[in-house]
Motif scaffolding. Sequence first.
Motif, mmCIF file in Angstrom:
data_model
loop_
_atom_site.group_PDB
_atom_site.id
_atom_site.type_symbol
_atom_site.label_atom_id
_atom_site.label_comp_id
_atom_site.label_asym_id
_atom_site.label_seq_id
_atom_site.Cartn_x
_atom_site.Cartn_y
_atom_site.Cartn_z
ATOM 1 N N ASP A 143 0.815 -1.215 0.000
ATOM 2 C CA ASP A 143 0.000 0.000 0.000
ATOM 3 C C ASP A 143 0.850 1.267 0.000
ATOM 4 O O ASP A 143 0.398 2.321 -0.442
ATOM 5 N N ALA A 144 2.090 1.153 0.494
ATOM 6 C CA ALA A 144 2.911 2.345 0.697
ATOM 7 C C ALA A 144 4.026 2.510 -0.317
ATOM 8 O O ALA A 144 4.550 3.619 -0.483
ATOM 9 N N ALA A 145 4.427 1.433 -0.989
ATOM 10 C CA ALA A 145 5.612 1.470 -1.843
ATOM 11 C C ALA A 145 5.300 0.984 -3.251
ATOM 12 O O ALA A 145 4.222 0.431 -3.527
ATOM 13 N N ALA A 146 6.262 1.171 -4.147
ATOM 14 C CA ALA A 146 6.077 0.765 -5.541
ATOM 15 C C ALA A 146 6.168 -0.739 -5.715
ATOM 16 O O ALA A 146 5.444 -1.333 -6.512
ATOM 17 N N ARG A 147 7.067 -1.362 -4.961
ATOM 18 C CA ARG A 147 7.311 -2.792 -5.133
ATOM 19 C C ARG A 147 7.819 -3.382 -3.827
ATOM 20 O O ARG A 147 8.508 -2.707 -3.064
ATOM 21 N N VAL A 148 7.504 -4.657 -3.608
ATOM 22 C CA VAL A 148 8.013 -5.396 -2.455
ATOM 23 C C VAL A 148 8.723 -6.648 -2.967
ATOM 24 O O VAL A 148 8.180 -7.396 -3.779
ATOM 25 N N VAL A 149 9.946 -6.837 -2.495
ATOM 26 C CA VAL A 149 10.685 -8.071 -2.730
ATOM 27 C C VAL A 149 10.710 -8.809 -1.399
ATOM 28 O O VAL A 149 11.310 -8.340 -0.433
#
Length: 295
Positions: free
Chosen positions: A79-85
Amino acid sequence: MTEPSQPDGTTRTQPLLGAGDIRRLAAHLDIRPTKALGQNFVIDGNTIRRIVSAAGLDETETVLEVGPGLGSLTLGLLDAAARVVAVEIDPALAGLLSDTVAKVRPGAQDRLTVVLADAMRVTELPYSPTALVANLPYNVAVPVVLNLLERFPSLEHGLVMVQDEVADRLAAPPGSRTYGVPSVKAAWYSQMQKAGVIGMNVFWPAPKIASGLVRFTRRDPPQTTATRQEVFAVIDAAFAQRRKTLRAALAGWAGSPVAAEQAIRHAGVDPSARGEVLDVKAFARIAEGGRALFA
């Protein structure tokens, strides 16, 4: 998987996983959280929002999450960032994560990359992360943080949740009771500060101790001709016998008490001092002094 509504009937926030959701997902996989993997799943949406807010993320960032588990924090990060790894060591959990995100955040799964790996051994990621946000297993929290800061210089900042005592150690200043090897080595890479305490009842299963939040910001290591390995060797030696003076504690490292005193004085440090009062710059000077004197 819905959150309380506003008086006008609109949803206040994006849905997050609650206790019932977490237990249903675990039952679907026929798993129980294990101590060996340090699995304590967050079951409280407000705690997730608090963590994400404290991390200070922006919408352009790629976030590295270690140990996403059943996806509680992953949803908040998406919800807060462009991408999650997300780096997950458990194959069953790694396999379920994208499906969970697809159901709760339709479309967001395209911004999630799941890496099945041990965070202590991972050396490459498909995207360069700018932030680390994670609920870390208590037994490996410090080595995981240090390894990731070393392996991924693109990490500019982050927030980790660890055992509260470990949080105190990571953020401790020189001279404090909790200052030690984790404090100094973390300071090589970043400025760390404690950002809060999390109670036990927001986890399943509930741990026996509170958790602490530690926020960090990357900074350049001290300017020195010594390598990181050389500086860390001095740190390890100084705290292996922390009640001894530096002259005595570093005798084995230097080859003798006399040689240790030479290196310490060369660094502008009092040989009768103890390691617990030195900052990372002083340890770097001692390592540099040892290299100059013993080459």
